[in-house]
Design a protein around this motif. Structure first.
Motif, PDB file in Angstrom:
ATOM      1  N   GLU A  37      -5.307  -8.999   0.579  1.00 29.58           N
ATOM      2  CA  GLU A  37      -3.798  -8.458   0.905  1.00 29.58           C
ATOM      3  C   GLU A  37      -3.171  -9.991   1.935  1.00 29.58           C
ATOM      4  OE1 GLU A  37      -2.028  -5.925   0.617  1.00 29.58           O
ATOM      5  OE2 GLU A  37      -0.619  -7.240   1.862  1.00 29.58           O
ATOM      6  N   THR A  46       3.163   1.910   0.749  1.00 24.99           N
ATOM      7  CA  THR A  46       2.506   1.887   1.348  1.00 24.99           C
ATOM      8  C   THR A  46       2.821   3.165   2.712  1.00 24.99           C
ATOM      9  OG1 THR A  46       0.648   1.848  -0.194  1.00 24.99           O
ATOM     10  CG2 THR A  46      -0.141   3.350   1.985  1.00 24.99           C
ATOM     11  N   TYR A 349       5.795   3.905  -8.969  1.00 25.68           N
ATOM     12  CA  TYR A 349       7.558   4.748  -8.299  1.00 25.68           C
ATOM     13  C   TYR A 349       6.618   6.003  -7.072  1.00 25.68           C
ATOM     14  CZ  TYR A 349      11.349   6.228  -9.096  1.00 25.68           C
ATOM     15  OH  TYR A 349      13.351   6.548  -8.750  1.00 25.68           O
ATOM     16  N   MET A 354      -0.096  10.559  -3.468  1.00 24.66           N
ATOM     17  CA  MET A 354      -0.702  11.682  -4.510  1.00 24.66           C
ATOM     18  C   MET A 354      -1.071  10.796  -5.636  1.00 24.66           C
ATOM     19  SD  MET A 354      -0.817  14.855  -4.974  1.00 24.66           S
ATOM     20  CE  MET A 354      -1.687  15.293  -6.558  1.00 24.66           C
TER      21      MET A 354
HETATM   22  C1  LIG Z   1      10.354   5.633   0.823  1.00 28.37           C
HETATM   23  C2  LIG Z   1       8.873   6.508  -0.001  1.00 28.37           C
HETATM   24  C3  LIG Z   1       8.450   7.268   0.454  1.00 28.37           C
HETATM   25  C4  LIG Z   1       7.476   8.166  -1.030  1.00 28.37           C
HETATM   26  N1  LIG Z   1       7.164   9.289  -0.886  1.00 28.37           N
HETATM   27  C5  LIG Z   1       5.542   9.560  -1.459  1.00 28.37           C
HETATM   28  C6  LIG Z   1       4.745  10.178  -0.827  1.00 28.37           C
HETATM   29  O1  LIG Z   1       5.712  11.812  -0.445  1.00 28.37           O
HETATM   30  N2  LIG Z   1       3.787  10.710  -1.803  1.00 28.37           N
HETATM   31  C7  LIG Z   1       3.758  10.168  -2.798  1.00 28.37           C
HETATM   32  O2  LIG Z   1       2.518  10.695  -3.107  1.00 28.37           O
HETATM   33  N3  LIG Z   1       4.195   9.042  -2.686  1.00 28.37           N
HETATM   34  C8  LIG Z   1       5.417   8.444  -1.996  1.00 28.37           C
HETATM   35  N4  LIG Z   1       5.631   7.185  -2.397  1.00 28.37           N
HETATM   36  C9  LIG Z   1       5.385   6.014  -2.949  1.00 28.37           C
HETATM   37  C10 LIG Z   1       4.364   5.241  -2.747  1.00 28.37           C
HETATM   38  O3  LIG Z   1       4.079   4.975  -1.159  1.00 28.37           O
HETATM   39  C11 LIG Z   1       3.749   4.361  -3.885  1.00 28.37           C
HETATM   40  O4  LIG Z   1       3.892   5.367  -4.924  1.00 28.37           O
HETATM   41  C12 LIG Z   1       2.781   3.514  -3.149  1.00 28.37           C
HETATM   42  O5  LIG Z   1       2.542   3.170  -2.158  1.00 28.37           O
HETATM   43  C13 LIG Z   1       1.786   2.412  -4.154  1.00 28.37           C
HETATM   44  O6  LIG Z   1       1.245   1.346  -4.033  1.00 28.37           O
HETATM   45  P1  LIG Z   1       0.797   0.632  -3.909  1.00 28.37           P
HETATM   46  O7  LIG Z   1      -0.008   0.192  -3.753  1.00 28.37           O
HETATM   47  O8  LIG Z   1       0.785   0.039  -6.047  1.00 28.37           O
HETATM   48  O9  LIG Z   1       1.852  -0.679  -3.874  1.00 28.37           O
HETATM   49  P2  LIG Z   1       2.171  -1.576  -2.292  1.00 28.37           P
HETATM   50  O10 LIG Z   1       1.773  -0.263  -0.877  1.00 28.37           O
HETATM   51  O11 LIG Z   1       3.362  -2.054  -2.084  1.00 28.37           O
HETATM   52  O12 LIG Z   1       0.653  -2.576  -1.958  1.00 28.37           O
HETATM   53  C14 LIG Z   1       0.223  -3.875  -2.913  1.00 28.37           C
HETATM   54  C15 LIG Z   1       0.164  -4.655  -2.092  1.00 28.37           C
HETATM   55  O13 LIG Z   1      -0.178  -5.568  -2.793  1.00 28.37           O
HETATM   56  C16 LIG Z   1       0.060  -6.989  -1.859  1.00 28.37           C
HETATM   57  N5  LIG Z   1       0.613  -7.916  -2.784  1.00 28.37           N
HETATM   58  C17 LIG Z   1       1.641  -8.590  -3.299  1.00 28.37           C
HETATM   59  N6  LIG Z   1       0.889  -9.736  -3.933  1.00 28.37           N
HETATM   60  C18 LIG Z   1      -0.215 -10.222  -3.913  1.00 28.37           C
HETATM   61  C19 LIG Z   1      -0.331 -12.264  -3.676  1.00 28.37           C
HETATM   62  N7  LIG Z   1       0.023 -12.848  -3.829  1.00 28.37           N
HETATM   63  N8  LIG Z   1      -1.559 -11.683  -3.117  1.00 28.37           N
HETATM   64  C20 LIG Z   1      -2.512  -9.856  -2.358  1.00 28.37           C
HETATM   65  N9  LIG Z   1      -1.833  -9.769  -1.702  1.00 28.37           N
HETATM   66  C21 LIG Z   1      -0.690  -9.604  -2.179  1.00 28.37           C
HETATM   67  C22 LIG Z   1       1.484  -6.705  -0.639  1.00 28.37           C
HETATM   68  O14 LIG Z   1       1.569  -7.193   0.169  1.00 28.37           O
HETATM   69  C23 LIG Z   1       1.512  -5.138  -0.721  1.00 28.37           C
HETATM   70  O15 LIG Z   1       0.742  -5.303   0.593  1.00 28.37           O
HETATM   71  C24 LIG Z   1       6.961   7.251  -1.510  1.00 28.37           C
HETATM   72  C25 LIG Z   1       7.118   5.461  -1.041  1.00 28.37           C
HETATM   73  C26 LIG Z   1       8.702   5.131  -0.922  1.00 28.37           C
HETATM   74  C27 LIG Z   1       8.854   3.782  -0.957  1.00 28.37           C
END
Ligand SMILES: Cc1cc2nc3c(=O)[nH]c(=O)nc-3n(C[C@H](O)[C@H](O)[C@H](O)COP(=O)(O)OP(=O)(O)OC[C@H]3O[C@@H](n4cnc5c(N)ncnc54)[C@H](O)[C@@H]3O)c2cc1C
Length: 381
Positions: A37, A46, A349, A354
């Motif tokens: 990370e 997240t 998204y 969930m």
């Molecule tokens: C305001 C808001 C409200 C939401 N409400 C809900 C809800 O009620 N229920 C629900 O189910 N979902 C909800 N969501 C959606 C949910 O938060 C996201 O779909 C989910 O967090 C996506 O997770 P992820 O791990 O794909 O992305 P992220 O959490 O963005 O994680 C990606 C990670 O990759 C890391 N990264 C990127 N590039 C590199 C690199 N080169 N080297 C190492 N690490 C790297 C980043 O630092 C980051 O930590 C909401 C989102 C938002 C913004």
């Protein structure tokens, strides 16, 4: 000589809810993982999530579609989480407080009744409230709300708390997490080995999973358009009521199905220390974390809609995060670079919390070769 500690079964790039959930499920199946990370765990989308955990589908979910199967699988996994965490002696981060879905008029009440017929077939418990006087605890809601439906087995997770607890579990099971370490490049060494170069290590792993949310770190390689993830910024506010503590999540019962077409309505979600999460706005294409008045205004409108008045609330803070949206709007799970061992997992998204555990189960089933059906359906989408 390669340091033995740098050899893993799976290296996962990205410590958001998706990467961490995958590491959790794989570690439970005795695969040794490293999560890389670049910042701290959960710092991306997240940390901003309302974290609503509900198996209910939106209009676009077809029965038996891969998306619906993922959602049901995920909900099943959340219900099992308490027992799994008890075994690991870690406090469970899923707060099964229930969700109350509101109805402002007869039409919305009818919609909820139809929904309860469908959900009861899925074994989802619900309690229809046709007259709000039936449920005294609803007194804090706007008087415009006629009734609604209470789903007792649903709830919420707080994003940072959820990934923090999963981190403890992952480390107890012998996998590693490297924060403040950035993925830089990789090489396919042979059919079974990939070399992963980060800002601090040189890892070798059979499998490599990219779970990097909205950051598009693969753009420098030759990847297809469908793997480009669009940012959708969301803002939320934290407030505290001087009069009540929010007992459970309050959300919209119409599922966005209004006369004007689908419209997103927002949520109120409980948080620790009596705080209330109110959100979240949507700003398509915005990839910054600037707090804008438009976003705050959206949250205030959500508060007024459900609570009637916003007097007697203490404003605590305003935040934002970037949702990862795929071209199709649904999660992308794909093999990359003609390899069976390099995977891309993003695009969750509005539903990454969930869908996190279901997504992780699909990846685990594929990598352990115990069930590839759902993985293949997503891979071919
Ligand atoms: C305001 C808001 C409200 C939401 N409400 C809900 C809800 O009620 N229920 C629900 O189910 N979902 C909800 N969501 C959606 C949910 O938060 C996201 O779909 C989910 O967090 C996506 O997770 P992820 O791990 O794909 O992305 P992220 O959490 O963005 O994680 C990606 C990670 O990759 C890391 N990264 C990127 N590039 C590199 C690199 N080169 N080297 C190492 N690490 C790297 C980043 O630092 C980051 O930590 C909401 C989102 C938002 C913004």
């Amino acid at each position: 000589m390669v340091d033995k500690s740098e050899i893993y079964d799976v290296v996962i790039i990205g410590g958001g809810v998706i990467g961490i959930s995958i590491a959790y499920k794989l570690s439970k199946s005795n695969l040794r993982c490293a999560v890389v990370e670049k910042n701290y765990l959960g710092n991306g989308a997240t940390q901003a999530a309302a974290g609503v955990i509900s198996p209910l589908f939106y209009g676009d979910d077809q029965i038996n579609s891969p998306m619906r199967q993922m959602r049901e699988l995920s909900y099943e996994m959340f219900l099992k989480l308490e027992d799994e965490f008890e075994e690991l002696e870690i406090e469970c981060p899923f707060n099964k407080t229930g969700i109350f879905r509101t109805a402002f008029d007869d039409k919305e009440l009818e919609l909820l009744k139809k929904l309860s017929d469908i959900t009861s077939k899925l074994g989802v418990k619900s309690e229809l409230v046709t007259d709000r006087k039936q449920k005294n605890e609803l007194n804090f809601l706007s008087e415009e709300i006629r009734g609604g439906m209470f789903f007792p087995d649903e709830g919420y997770v707080d994003g940072l708390n959820f990934v923090g607890k999963l981190k403890s579990a992952i480390m107890k099971m012998g996998s590693d997490i490297f924060e403040n370490e950035e993925f830089l490049d990789f090489k396919i060494v042979n059919d079974n080995t990939n070399q992963i170069i980060t800002s601090k290590h040189n890892f070798f792993a059979n499998n490599l999973v990219f779970a990097t949310g909205s950051t598009n770190i693969l753009e420098k390689y030759d990847i297809s358009e469908e793997l480009i993830i669009n940012p959708v910024k969301g803002q939320y506010i934290l407030v505290r009521s001087k009069e009540f503590e929010l007992p459970y999540t309050i959300g919209d019962g119409s599922y966005g199905q209004t006369d004007e077409g689908p419209q997103y309505q927002g949520y109120l979600v409980p948080r620790d220390s009596g705080l209330i999460y109110i959100g979240a706005s949507k700003h398509y294409g915005l990839n910054d974390n600037i707090i804008e008045l438009e976003g705050i205004n959206f949250c205030l409108e959500v508060a007024k809609k459900y609570l009637g008045s916003i007097e007697n609330f203490e404003f605590i803070s305003a935040h934002s995060g970037i949702r990862p949206q795929s071209k199709k709007g649904t999660p992308v799970i794909k093999k990359l670079f003609n390899s069976d061992n390099i995977l891309f997992v993003s695009g969750h998204y509005t539903q990454g919390m969930m869908l996190s555990l279901g997504t992780a189960e699909i990846i685990k089933n594929y990598l352990t070769k115990s069930d590839e059906i759902l993985f293949n359906l997503f891979n071919e989408m």
